[in-house]
Design an enzyme around this catalytic site. Structure first.
Site, short mmCIF file in Angstrom:
data_model
loop_
_atom_site.label_atom_id
_atom_site.label_comp_id
_atom_site.label_asym_id
_atom_site.label_seq_id
_atom_site.Cartn_x
_atom_site.Cartn_y
_atom_site.Cartn_z
N HIS A 179 1.02 -0.81 -0.39
CA HIS A 179 -0.21 0.13 -0.39
C HIS A 179 0.45 1.05 -0.10
CE1 HIS A 179 -3.96 2.34 0.52
NE2 HIS A 179 -3.29 2.95 1.38
N GLU A 200 -8.08 7.46 -5.28
CA GLU A 200 -7.90 6.39 -4.58
C GLU A 200 -8.66 5.23 -3.86
OE1 GLU A 200 -4.97 7.81 -1.28
OE2 GLU A 200 -3.09 7.79 -1.92
N HIS A 224 -10.50 2.80 -0.97
CA HIS A 224 -10.58 2.31 0.42
C HIS A 224 -11.45 1.00 -0.29
CE1 HIS A 224 -9.99 4.64 4.79
NE2 HIS A 224 -8.86 4.18 3.44
N ASN A 225 -10.31 -0.07 -0.37
CA ASN A 225 -11.24 -1.04 -0.12
C ASN A 225 -11.49 -2.15 0.88
OD1 ASN A 225 -11.54 -0.28 -3.33
ND2 ASN A 225 -9.57 -1.52 -3.61
N HIS A 226 -10.47 -2.43 1.45
CA HIS A 226 -10.17 -3.73 2.43
C HIS A 226 -10.97 -2.96 3.08
CE1 HIS A 226 -7.93 -5.32 0.34
NE2 HIS A 226 -7.02 -6.71 0.69
#
Length: 747
Positions: free
Chosen positions: A51, A96, A98-100
C-alpha cells in the site's frame, strides 16, 4: 537523552506476522546494522507494505507517460497530480481506493476514503471543488452485497455532504466477483493559484514540527498492512484497522490550512493517511534530505497508555503534519486556536537522514528516512506472470452461435432494468451535488461533469471510467478502452482531455495470472494515454482484492480524467433538444455483441472477447466531435457504452421527455439487429442536429473523413425501431428510473 535505541530485538516471527518477508527482515537488519526493536519493525512493515511502497508495481508504473505540457508536478512528486489550467491557476486531482476497510465496515471505510482523498488535495494548498467516485459491488440478490452498497453510499454521502464538497460524477457496477471484495475508489479535484501550493517536504534545521487536527487514537493501526493482504473470514477481527472519520473536523482543518498557507509561514505539510505519523515524517524527511527528532509524548492522544508503535502507526483521520518556519509558531497557533483545532509542537528538523522518535526522553526508534520510502530503499520486485487460463474459453467465442431474439422489445426491457444500466438515482440522490452550486456550469446532463473556474469563462471537465468486464476479457485492450471512454466523455461535453489519475484494483500480485492482467493493463493504459496526450499524474495501486471463496476481482483499472472546456458557451450536453431534430451516429457502425450487457444478461455468456476498438479511429472520431461542437453544428452528444445504441438513445431522450424513431435494418444490411441495438463496440457517439444544419454538419463530417450514419429523428412521445412501436417514452423512463431501487427494496 540516551544515544541508543531501547527495546528488545524483534524476531523473524514478528516480522512475518507484520507482513514482512524473511528476506525483507534480513534487509532491515542490513540497513540498521542491527536487529530492529518491535517499534522499528512496525515502521518498516507499514512503509514496505504494498500500500505504501508499491514494491510489486512500481517497475511497471514507470512505463506510463509522466510528462506533458500542462503538467506542473509529475507522478510521485506530490500528494496529487497538478496541472496548469490557465490564468495563473492549477488543478490538483487524485483518486485512491479504500477497498479493504469498506469490505468489513462499509460506512466508515467509504467515509474515511472520501476524507482522505480530500486531504491529499488541500494539503497541497488546493481547495476541493468536486468529488467523484467509482464503486463496485457484488450480486444485489445477496444481502451482504446490499449491506455493502447501503453502507458505502451512506458513508460517501454523509461525509461529502457535511464537508461541503459536491459529488458531481461517478460510476457503479455490480458483478459476482465483488461479492466479498467491493471496490470503493474516491476522487477529489481542487483549484489553487500558482505560487500558493505547498510541498510535502521537511527542511531547515531547527524548524519546528507540528501535528494539527484530531487527537490520535488506536483506530487504523496497521491499516496500510491490512490493505496489503487478502480478505478472509478472519478479517472482521481486524475491525480496529478501519479508521473513524469526522467531516466537521476536516472542514475546520481545511479552513485553518488555507489560512496557514496564506501566511507564508509553512515550509511543508503532509496529511496523515496510511501509516500515519510514520509515513508523514519519513516521506517529508526523505524528500527534503533532512532528518527529524519527534517526541511522541507530545502527540495529543485520544486514549491513555498508547505504546510508541501505536502512536506512530495510528491512522486517525483529520490530522496534518506541518513544518513551520522557526519564529513564526505563534502566528500559526493563533489560526489553529481560531478554528478550535488541537495542535502540538512534537519535534524539529535535523541534519542528516535519520528520523528519531523519542518517548519521555527514551529513543524508541531510529530509522533512515530514505530507506523506507518509495523511490528510496524500499524493496522493488519483478513478479512472475502467465496468461490466464480462462482466456482459452474467451477465444472459443463464436457470435454466429448466439441466436437473435424474436421479440426485441422484451430484450430492451430487461436491459433497461439491468442494475449496471438503469438509473443510479437511488445512489445519487443521497449525495449533495448542489453544494457550491455556483461552480456548476449547467444542470443539464452531460457525459462529463463541468465545474466553472471562477473568474474565467472556462470550466473543468471531469469523469471517472472503467468497464472491468472489458479488462477481464482483454486487459490491454480493455484498459485502453477505459482511457478512451474517459476522453470520449470529456470530448462529448465540449472539453479537451488534459491528464489522468488512476486507481488500479487487482487481486494478489503473487498470483501469476493476476500479475499478467496488471502488466497488460498498464501497457493498454500507456498506449491510450500517449495517443490522447494525457499524462498519468499519479494515483493508487490496490492489490489483494481477492478471497479464497471468490478468487480475484475482475481487473479494474479505474481512470479519472481531467479536461478543460475553453469556452463554457461551447459546452455540450447529452439531452435531445427538439422534436424533429436529426439523429446521427458518428463512428464506424458495428454489430459486435462481445462483452456486452446484452450477451451476459440475455444469453448468460460469461466468456467473450472485449468489444471492437480501434485506438486510431477513436482518436480521429473524438477530434471530429470536438470540432463539431466548436462550430455549433450539433445539439447534443452522448457516447455509446453499456447497453449500446438503444440505451444511449433512451438516455438522450428522457431528460426533456422525448422519444425517438430510428431505422436500422435497411441501412445496415447484413448486420445483426441485436448487435446494432445492444452491442457495445467502441468509438461511437450519438449526436442530434437541427434540420437546418444538416448540410453543414454532413459536409464537416465528410471533410474529417470519419464514418457517420443517419439513424432517424427525435420524436415527441413514442419509441420506434424500424417502424415498430416499442411503447411510450413514459414506460421506458419508469423502468429506467425505478429498477435499481426496486431491486434494493425487494431485498
Amino acid at each position: 537523552m540516551v544515544s541508543e535505541v531501547i527495546g528488545t530485538p524483534a524476531t523473524i516471527k514478528q516480522a512475518e506476522q507484520l507482513g514482512l518477508l524473511p528476506e525483507e527482515f534480513e534487509k532491515v537488519i542490513s540497513i540498521l546494522k542491527r536487529t530492529p526493536n518491535f517499534t522499528e519493525l512496525s515502521i518498516f512493515s507499514v512503509m514496505w507494505s504494498e500500500h505504501c511502497s508499491y514494491k510489486n508495481s512500481i517497475s511497471w508504473l514507470k512505463k506510463l507517460p509522466r510528462k506533458g505540457k500542462n503538467l506542473l508536478a509529475e507522478a510521485g512528486e506530490e500528494n496529487a497530480g497538478l496541472m496548469d489550467i490557465g490564468d495563473g491557476l492549477a488543478c490538483a486531482f487524485k483518486v485512491e481506493s479504500h477497498n479493504h476497510p469498506s469490505a468489513i465496515e462499509p460506512y466508515q471505510g467509504a467515509a474515511t476514503g472520501v476524507g482522505g482523498i480530500h486531504r491529499d488535495i488541500f494539503t497541497m494548498g488546493a481547495r476541493p471543488v468536486a468529488s467523484l467516485n467509482s464503486l463496485r459491488f457484488g450480486n444485489l440478490e445477496s444481502e451482504h452485497s446490499r449491506w455493502h452498497l447501503r453502507g458505502v453510499v451512506k458513508g460517501i454521502g454523509d461525509y461529502g455532504n457535511s464537508f461541503g464538497v459536491p459529488t458531481v460524477a461517478g460510476e457503479i457496477y455490480f458483478n459476482d466477483c465483488y461479492n466479498i471484495n467491493p471496490l470503493v475508489n474516491a476522487m477529489s479535484v481542487g483549484i489553487v493559484e500558482h505560487g500558493r501550493t505547498v510541498s510535502a517536504i521537511s527542511e531547515g534545521v531547527g524548524n519546528p514540527i507540528y501535528i494539527v487536527g484530531s487527537l490520535t487514537g488506536k483506530d487504523g493501526i496497521h491499516g496500510a498492512t491490512f490493505a496489503s493482504v487478502e480478505i478472509t473470514e478472519d478479517s472482521a477481527e481486524k475491525l480496529p484497522s478501519v479508521q473513524v472519520g469526522d467531516p466537521f473536523q476536516e472542514k475546520k482543518l481545511l479552513e485553518a490550512t488555507m489560512e496557514a498557507i496564506a501566511t507564508g509561514a509553512l515550509v511543508g505539510m503532509q496529511d496523515m493517511g496510511a501509516a500515519g505519523i510514520t509515513c508523514s515524517t519519513t516521506e517529508m524527511s526523505a524528500k527534503g534530505k533532512h532528518g527529524m527528532i519527534i517526541h511522541l509524548e507530545q502527540v495529543p492522544l485520544r486514549q491513555e497508555n498508547m505504546q510508541p508503535f501505536e502512536i506512530l502507526l495510528s491512522e486517525s483521520q483529520e490530522r496534518m503534519l506541518m513544518v513551520i518556519k522557526k519564529g513564526r509558531e505563534k502566528e500559526l497557533e493563533t489560526i489553529f486556536e481560531k478554528w478550535d483545532l488541537s495542535y502540538s509542537n512534537i519535534g524539529a528538523v535535523t541534519k542528516g537522514d535519520r528520523c528519531k522518535y523519542f518517548m519521555h526522553d527514551e529513543l524508541v526508534a531510529d530509522v533512515p528516512a530514505d530507506d523506507l520510502v518509495l523511490g528510496g530503499g524500499a524493496p522493488v520486485y519483478q513478479r512472475e506472470m502467465k496468461e490466464p487460463s480462462y482466456l482459452a474459453e474467451i477465444k472459443k467465442f463464436d457470435s454466429t452461435k448466439i441466436p437473435q431474439p424474436e421479440i426485441f422489445v422484451e430484450v430492451a426491457e430487461k436491459l433497461v432494468a439491468n442494475p449496471n444500466i438503469a438509473s443510479k438515482r437511488w445512489v445519487t440522490q443521497q449525495y449533495d451535488s448542489m453544494v457550491q452550486i455556483g461552480n456548476m456550469v449547467t444542470n443539464s446532463p452531460a457525459d462529463a461533469a463541468l465545474i466553472r473556474i471562477k473568474g474565467t469563462n472556462r470550466a473543468l471537465a471531469l469523469t471517472i471510467d472503467c468497464n472491468s468486464s472489458y479488462v477481464f476479457a482483454d486487459p490491454q485492450k480493455g484498459c485502453a478502452i477505459a482511457v478512451a471512454e474517459a476522453a470520449r466523455n470529456i470530448t462529448c461535453a465540449g472539453g479537451r482531455p488534459l491528464g489522468v489519475t488512476n486507481c488500479l484494483n487487482f487481486g494478489n500480485p503473487y498470483n501469476k495470472e493476476v500479475f499478467w492482467q496488471f502488466a497488460n493493463s498498464i501497457m493498454g493504459m500507456k498506449d491510450a494515454c500517449e495517443k490522447f496526450e494525457t499524462p498519468v499524474t499519479g494515483g493508487n495501486v490496490s492489490f489483494y482484492n481477492q478471497s479464497s471463496d471468490e478468487g480475484p476481482v475482475f481487473p479494474t483499472p479505474v481512470i479519472g480524467m481531467l479536461g478543460l472546456v475553453d469556452d463554457v458557451s461551447k459546452r455540450m450536453s447529452l439531452d435531445f433538444k427538439n422534436a424533429g431534430d436529426l439523429i446521427y451516429m458518428i463512428g464506424e457502425a458495428s454489430d459486435d455483441i462481445a462483452s456486452s450487457e446484452y450477451l451476459k444478461t440475455i444469453h448468460n455468456v460469461k466468456y467473450s472477447p472485449a468489444p471492437y476498438f480501434n485506438l486510431d479511429e477513436e482518436y480521429k472520431m473524438q477530434k471530429s466531435v470536438y470540432q463539431l461542437i466548436q462550430e455549433s453544428l450539433i445539439q447534443s452528444a452522448h457516447d455509446l457504452s453499456e447497453g449500446g445504441l438503444f440505451i444511449t438513445l433512451l438516455e438522450s431522450s428522457m431528460p426533456r421527455n422525448f422519444g425517438f424513431s430510428i431505422q436500422l435494418k435497411d441501412k445496415f444490411l447484413g448486420m445483426r439487429l441485436d448487435g446494432l441495438l445492444f452491442g457495445e463496440a467502441q468509438g461511437r457517439v450519438i449526436v442530434s442536429v437541427k434540420p437546418e444544419d444538416k448540410n453543414a454538419f454532413e459536409n464537416a463530417i465528410l471533410k474529417s473523413g470519419v464514418a457517420f450514419s443517419f439513424l432517424g429523428l427525435v420524436a415527441n412521445s413514442s419509441v420506434e425501431v424500424d417502424s415498430e412501436n416499442f411503447g411510450s417514452k413514459d414506460k421506458w423512463k419508469n423502468i429506467y428510473d425505478n429498477a435499481l431501487e426496486s431491486i434494493i427494496s425487494a431485498g
